[in-house]
Design a protein around this motif. Structure first.
Motif, PDB file in Angstrom:
ATOM      1  N   ASP A  48      36.880 -82.820 -83.232  1.00  0.00           N
ATOM      2  CA  ASP A  48      36.538 -83.659 -82.084  1.00  0.00           C
ATOM      3  C   ASP A  48      35.512 -84.702 -82.498  1.00  0.00           C
ATOM      4  OD1 ASP A  48      36.709 -84.511 -79.448  1.00  0.00           O
ATOM      5  OD2 ASP A  48      35.265 -83.052 -78.687  1.00  0.00           O
ATOM      6  N   VAL A  49      35.511 -85.844 -81.769  1.00  0.00           N
ATOM      7  CA  VAL A  49      34.593 -86.934 -82.056  1.00  0.00           C
ATOM      8  C   VAL A  49      34.205 -87.599 -80.747  1.00  0.00           C
ATOM      9  CG1 VAL A  49      36.543 -88.512 -82.438  1.00  0.00           C
ATOM     10  CG2 VAL A  49      34.281 -89.106 -83.331  1.00  0.00           C
ATOM     11  N   GLN A  50      32.947 -88.053 -80.668  1.00  0.00           N
ATOM     12  CA  GLN A  50      32.486 -88.810 -79.509  1.00  0.00           C
ATOM     13  C   GLN A  50      31.546 -89.902 -79.981  1.00  0.00           C
ATOM     14  OE1 GLN A  50      30.547 -86.582 -76.373  1.00  0.00           O
ATOM     15  NE2 GLN A  50      29.977 -88.418 -75.231  1.00  0.00           N
ATOM     16  N   ARG A  51      31.694 -91.070 -79.394  1.00  0.00           N
ATOM     17  CA  ARG A  51      30.736 -92.135 -79.658  1.00  0.00           C
ATOM     18  C   ARG A  51      29.486 -91.872 -78.826  1.00  0.00           C
ATOM     19  NH1 ARG A  51      31.809 -98.506 -78.320  1.00  0.00           N
ATOM     20  NH2 ARG A  51      29.613 -99.115 -78.147  1.00  0.00           N
ATOM     21  N   VAL A  52      28.339 -91.870 -79.481  1.00  0.00           N
ATOM     22  CA  VAL A  52      27.057 -91.613 -78.832  1.00  0.00           C
ATOM     23  C   VAL A  52      26.134 -92.776 -79.177  1.00  0.00           C
ATOM     24  CG1 VAL A  52      25.123 -90.028 -78.610  1.00  0.00           C
ATOM     25  CG2 VAL A  52      27.423 -89.124 -79.070  1.00  0.00           C
ATOM     26  N   LEU A  56      28.627 -92.193 -84.176  1.00  0.00           N
ATOM     27  CA  LEU A  56      29.638 -91.198 -83.863  1.00  0.00           C
ATOM     28  C   LEU A  56      29.086 -89.814 -84.155  1.00  0.00           C
ATOM     29  CD1 LEU A  56      32.765 -92.746 -85.647  1.00  0.00           C
ATOM     30  CD2 LEU A  56      32.237 -92.860 -83.212  1.00  0.00           C
ATOM     31  N   VAL A  57      29.466 -88.837 -83.329  1.00  0.00           N
ATOM     32  CA  VAL A  57      29.159 -87.434 -83.618  1.00  0.00           C
ATOM     33  C   VAL A  57      30.490 -86.689 -83.695  1.00  0.00           C
ATOM     34  CG1 VAL A  57      28.008 -85.339 -82.853  1.00  0.00           C
ATOM     35  CG2 VAL A  57      26.918 -87.556 -82.487  1.00  0.00           C
ATOM     36  N   PHE A  90      28.414 -85.268 -75.211  1.00  0.00           N
ATOM     37  CA  PHE A  90      27.083 -85.788 -74.924  1.00  0.00           C
ATOM     38  C   PHE A  90      27.086 -86.428 -73.544  1.00  0.00           C
ATOM     39  CE2 PHE A  90      26.393 -85.094 -79.331  1.00  0.00           C
ATOM     40  CZ  PHE A  90      25.015 -85.112 -79.532  1.00  0.00           C
ATOM     41  N   VAL A  91      26.026 -86.197 -72.776  1.00  0.00           N
ATOM     42  CA  VAL A  91      25.909 -86.815 -71.459  1.00  0.00           C
ATOM     43  C   VAL A  91      25.139 -88.130 -71.515  1.00  0.00           C
ATOM     44  CG1 VAL A  91      26.085 -84.647 -70.216  1.00  0.00           C
ATOM     45  CG2 VAL A  91      23.845 -85.465 -70.917  1.00  0.00           C
ATOM     46  N   ASP A  92      24.397 -88.343 -72.600  1.00  0.00           N
ATOM     47  CA  ASP A  92      23.668 -89.590 -72.803  1.00  0.00           C
ATOM     48  C   ASP A  92      23.458 -89.752 -74.302  1.00  0.00           C
ATOM     49  OD1 ASP A  92      21.438 -87.938 -73.510  1.00  0.00           O
ATOM     50  OD2 ASP A  92      20.761 -87.910 -71.427  1.00  0.00           O
ATOM     51  N   ASP A  93      22.567 -90.630 -74.700  1.00  0.00           N
ATOM     52  CA  ASP A  93      22.389 -90.918 -76.122  1.00  0.00           C
ATOM     53  C   ASP A  93      21.620 -89.845 -76.873  1.00  0.00           C
ATOM     54  OD1 ASP A  93      23.754 -93.215 -75.671  1.00  0.00           O
ATOM     55  OD2 ASP A  93      22.050 -94.587 -75.908  1.00  0.00           O
ATOM     56  N   ARG A  94      21.135 -88.789 -76.174  1.00  0.00           N
ATOM     57  CA  ARG A  94      20.364 -87.755 -76.852  1.00  0.00           C
ATOM     58  C   ARG A  94      20.855 -86.336 -76.560  1.00  0.00           C
ATOM     59  NH1 ARG A  94      16.232 -89.509 -79.565  1.00  0.00           N
ATOM     60  NH2 ARG A  94      15.377 -87.413 -79.766  1.00  0.00           N
ATOM     61  N   GLN A  95      21.238 -86.051 -75.317  1.00  0.00           N
ATOM     62  CA  GLN A  95      21.565 -84.686 -74.918  1.00  0.00           C
ATOM     63  C   GLN A  95      23.056 -84.385 -75.126  1.00  0.00           C
ATOM     64  OE1 GLN A  95      19.436 -82.355 -73.730  1.00  0.00           O
ATOM     65  NE2 GLN A  95      17.610 -83.610 -73.518  1.00  0.00           N
ATOM     66  N   GLY A  96      23.358 -83.374 -75.963  1.00  0.00           N
ATOM     67  CA  GLY A  96      24.746 -83.028 -76.220  1.00  0.00           C
ATOM     68  C   GLY A  96      24.940 -81.553 -76.495  1.00  0.00           C
ATOM     69  N   ALA A 340      36.544 -95.458 -80.363  1.00  0.00           N
ATOM     70  CA  ALA A 340      36.408 -96.877 -80.671  1.00  0.00           C
ATOM     71  C   ALA A 340      34.953 -97.210 -80.965  1.00  0.00           C
ATOM     72  CB  ALA A 340      36.918 -97.714 -79.500  1.00  0.00           C
ATOM     73  N   LEU A 341      34.742 -98.082 -81.939  1.00  0.00           N
ATOM     74  CA  LEU A 341      33.401 -98.494 -82.338  1.00  0.00           C
ATOM     75  C   LEU A 341      33.068 -99.865 -81.750  1.00  0.00           C
ATOM     76  CD1 LEU A 341      33.549 -97.361 -86.062  1.00  0.00           C
ATOM     77  CD2 LEU A 341      32.438 -96.205 -84.158  1.00  0.00           C
ATOM     78  N   PRO A 342      31.781-100.192 -81.648  1.00  0.00           N
ATOM     79  CA  PRO A 342      31.387-101.469 -81.031  1.00  0.00           C
ATOM     80  C   PRO A 342      31.975-102.694 -81.724  1.00  0.00           C
ATOM     81  CG  PRO A 342      29.498-100.011 -81.216  1.00  0.00           C
ATOM     82  CD  PRO A 342      30.617 -99.366 -81.968  1.00  0.00           C
ATOM     83  N   ASP A 343      32.216-102.618 -83.043  1.00  0.00           N
ATOM     84  CA  ASP A 343      32.728-103.772 -83.784  1.00  0.00           C
ATOM     85  C   ASP A 343      34.243-103.895 -83.727  1.00  0.00           C
ATOM     86  OD1 ASP A 343      33.511-101.678 -85.365  1.00  0.00           O
ATOM     87  OD2 ASP A 343      32.459-102.336 -87.174  1.00  0.00           O
TER      88      ASP A 343
END
Length: 367
Positions: A48-52, A56-57, A90-96, A340-343
């Motif tokens: 699994d992968v998620q953009r945070v 990516l995590v 992750f629910v935000d940029d820190r908590q996962g 998907a990545l920002p670029d």
């Protein structure tokens, strides 16, 4: 053995991806042995992968949790368990949170740099035994005894007791949190657990219409507040206004993943080319016709709002979820997820680890 041996679709998939962990060891050891740091982690199976934020995590085999930074560096986190991790959220940029085999739940409050255990199969066994025993006692003490319900409760108690004797072997297959406090995990044998304190304590959810304790593969909260759970036998469960609705059966094939698109449309996908969409938060579903019966494991909506589906035979791309094109990057693999990545680039994860498709390469495929 570290390889799973029972026939849940998601568990069979996990077993097929794992070819590196065949040394026998006591089940408890994997919960107490840290994941080994290795420069080859990004080439091992990733599930699994998620953009945070801008990174990516990713989670996968042997307790691997990886972060790909904005500058392209891939770092492996120190993880306290050495077992297959199946999902991350992750629910935000820190908590996962990440979940995996042996009932493990891990938590990070620093964007995936470090992880601490919150739950494992030993605690789940105890919670399930406590619930099953109290259910038998409740039915026995009722003014009018429902013999059928009591027999079913006794069977569940015996079944859970037998399972507990095998140790903490209760795989969790997905995780979703509404916020930093409230979340759910789902897994094998109908396991559903709920927390309202960020994962410090958990309770068994026993109100689903799942008397056969079919395996549950995916959990997703919708924008309107409803909760969906999908799993074995094509069953889909919906909680609305705090109440679980009767189970829907969308297909004989098992459902593997749920996702919601930007316009609110919900997708349910799985084995044998199963793909369904709902325009009303999971109340009604329509089946899509695919160009092949390939199994589907994930979906990612691209910047142009088209959808990329990951699966057994590569990738499927669609602009309208009615017409599909089969895509296959040059290094063939089983793709389980995408982000998907920002670029404009795209990250794929699967049985061969991490694969990055640059924006130009993606445009070449989509021409």
């Amino acid at each position: 053995m570290n390889t799973p041996t029972f026939a849940c679709c998601a568990l069979v998939l996990s077993a097929a991806l794992l070819s590196t962990t065949t040394v026998a060891s006591p089940l408890a050891d994997r919960l107490e042995r840290p994941s080994r740091l290795t420069a080859k982690a990004q080439y091992a199976p990733l599930i699994d992968v998620q953009r945070v934020g801008d990174q990516l995590v990713m989670v996968g085999a042997d307790g691997h949790i990886l972060s790909r930074k904005a500058d392209g560096r891939v770092e492996q986190a120190k993880v306290p368990v050495d077992l297959l991790l199946t999902a991350v959220h992750f629910v935000d940029d820190r908590q996962g949170w990440a979940v995996g085999h042996d009932g493990v739940v891990l938590h990070s409050d620093d964007a995936g740099a470090s992880w601490t255990p919150q739950l494992d199969g030993r605690t789940i066994n105890a919670l399930m035994l406590e619930w099953a025993q109290s259910e038998v006692e409740r039915l026995q003490a009722a003014p009018t005894v429902d013999e059928q319900a009591l027999e079913s409760a006794r069977f569940a108690l015996d079944d859970i007791s037998a399972g507990a004797e095998a140790g903490p072997a209760r795989p969790l297959l997905d995780v979703w949190f509404r916020n930093a406090r409230e979340g759910w995990v789902v897994g094998a044998y109908g396991a559903v657990l709920h927390t309202t304190d960020g994962g410090n304590t958990w309770t068994i959810v026993a109100s689903l219409d799942n008397p056969d304790r079919l395996h549950l593969n995916s959990v997703l909260g919708l924008a309107n507040g409803d909760l969906l759970i999908a799993g074995e036998g094509g069953r889909l469960y919906r909680q609305s206004a705090g109440h679980w609705q009767p189970a829907q059966v969308l297909t004989p094939a098992s459902l593997y993943k749920l996702t919601q698109l930007r316009d609110g449309q919900v997708l349910a996908m799985g084995f044998g080319g199963a793909l369904f969409s709902s325009q009303d938060d999971g109340q009604h579903w329509q089946a899509a016709t695919l160009p092949s019966a390939t199994s589907l494991y994930g979906a990612e909506q691209l910047a142009d709002n088209s959808v990329l589906l990951t699966g057994q035979a590569g990738l499927l791309h669609s602009k309208d979820l009615q017409h599909f094109r089969i895509l296959q990057p040059r290094n063939k693999a089983v793709w389980l997820g995408a982000a998907a990545l920002p670029d404009g680039a795209l990250a794929l994860v699967g049985n061969r680890g991490l694969r990055l498709l640059g924006r130009e390469e993606i445009q070449e495929y989509l021409r």
